[in-house]
Design an enzyme around this catalytic site. Structure first.
Site, short mmCIF file in Angstrom:
data_model
loop_
_atom_site.label_atom_id
_atom_site.label_comp_id
_atom_site.label_asym_id
_atom_site.label_seq_id
_atom_site.Cartn_x
_atom_site.Cartn_y
_atom_site.Cartn_z
N ARG A 26 27.80 -19.75 -5.43
CA ARG A 26 26.31 -19.46 -5.47
C ARG A 26 25.67 -20.06 -6.68
O ARG A 26 26.36 -19.98 -8.01
CB ARG A 26 25.81 -18.00 -5.29
N LYS A 56 32.94 -3.76 3.26
CA LYS A 56 32.26 -4.52 4.07
C LYS A 56 30.82 -4.13 4.16
O LYS A 56 30.56 -2.84 4.19
CB LYS A 56 32.86 -4.54 5.40
N HIS A 113 36.68 -1.15 9.07
CA HIS A 113 36.80 -2.07 8.10
C HIS A 113 37.17 -1.67 6.53
O HIS A 113 36.77 -0.44 6.51
CB HIS A 113 35.98 -3.20 8.08
#
Length: 270
Positions: free
Chosen positions: A38, A162, A158
């Site tokens: 990014r 996350k 998870h």
């Protein structure tokens, strides 16, 4: 080297990005031509090996995704919805295979990917593993075989980092269950139960999400009837299964025409 497929990995500094780097560089069928990060990331302009604390790899880190995409035959993308949509516009222009494992995409986002797929080969899945895609097929078949006397609940777990819920895999399983019953998931989805919710509505598909520790990914599809339950389960213990599936999709997409494909197509299940 000339027979190897040129692969670009978008967003290489995260957990999945690093795993993709390892899987691609270890393959004898692919070569990593570059990775992206990014804007403003301190890896940009450096050699990837230096960024990872390894010897020089001869793999540059790009800040402009277009500069990277034009060098690649396939792009593997486990980033964010906004970044993935921006990448899709570029892969459509470059006619590059675009493998998407990004989760959290909305219906509007998917419609934009459908538009890009008129020009690019897009392979998208909420989960790239062979086992999960087999589970998805089984879920559809069981849902088709059982009537509304069996309630369907999807429970997923998870790691604590996350950021989206339900997981892309849970939604993929929900779509499969809904397809088995010939209904639209949006019409029968129950999420985030809390407080006095009333009785469960017949025919609805429920979702529950667990977040904690370093859980890679666990998914249960529960068909609960009177006096019996059927539970279909997949447990992932190594994130590499997703990276290997993504690479398989990138290689499979070579020579395919434009379209919006799933891992079921890659694995010959569609």
């Amino acid at each position: 080297m000339s027979d190897q497929v040129k692969i670009a990995v978008m967003g290489a500094s995260g957990r999945m990005g690093r795993m993709l780097v390892d899987v691609v560089t270890q393959s004898d069928r692919a070569t990593l031509v570059g990775v992206s990060e990014r804007p403003g990331h301190d890896w940009i302009g450096r050699d990837l090996g230096d960024c990872l604390g390894r010897p020089s790899m001869g793999v540059p880190v790009y800040g402009d995704p277009l500069d990277l995409i034009v060098k690649a035959q396939a792009v593997i993308d486990f980033t964010t919805p906004a970044a993935t949509l921006a990448h899709a516009e570029l892969t459509a222009q470059a006619r590059t295979v675009h493998v998407i494992g990004t989760t959290g995409l909305t219906d509007e986002d998917i419609a934009k990917l459908d538009a890009a797929a008129r020009h690019a080969t897009i392979v998208r899945a909420g989960n790239m593993s062979l086992g999960v895609n087999l589970l998805t097929r089984l879920t559809q078949q069981v849902a088709a075989a059982l009537d509304e006397d069996f309630d369907i609940e999807i429970v997923e777990a998870h790691h604590k980092h996350k950021v989206d819920a339900p997981s892309g895999t849970a939604l993929m399983l929900g779509e499969a269950a809904a397809a088995g019953r010939n209904v639209a998931l949006n019409d029968v989805s129950d999420r985030g139960r809390d407080g006095i919710t009333g009785e469960r509505e017949a025919g609805h598909i429920g979702f529950s999400a667990i977040r904690g520790g370093d859980i890679v990914g666990e998914h249960d599809v529960i068909f609960a009837g009177a006096g019996e339950r059927i539970i279909l389960r997949h447990v992932a213990t190594d994130r590499a299964i997703f990276a290997r599936g993504a690479l398989k999709a990138a290689l499979w997409g070579q020579g395919k025409g434009p379209g919006h494909y799933s891992m079921a197509s890659v694995l010959g299940l569609a």
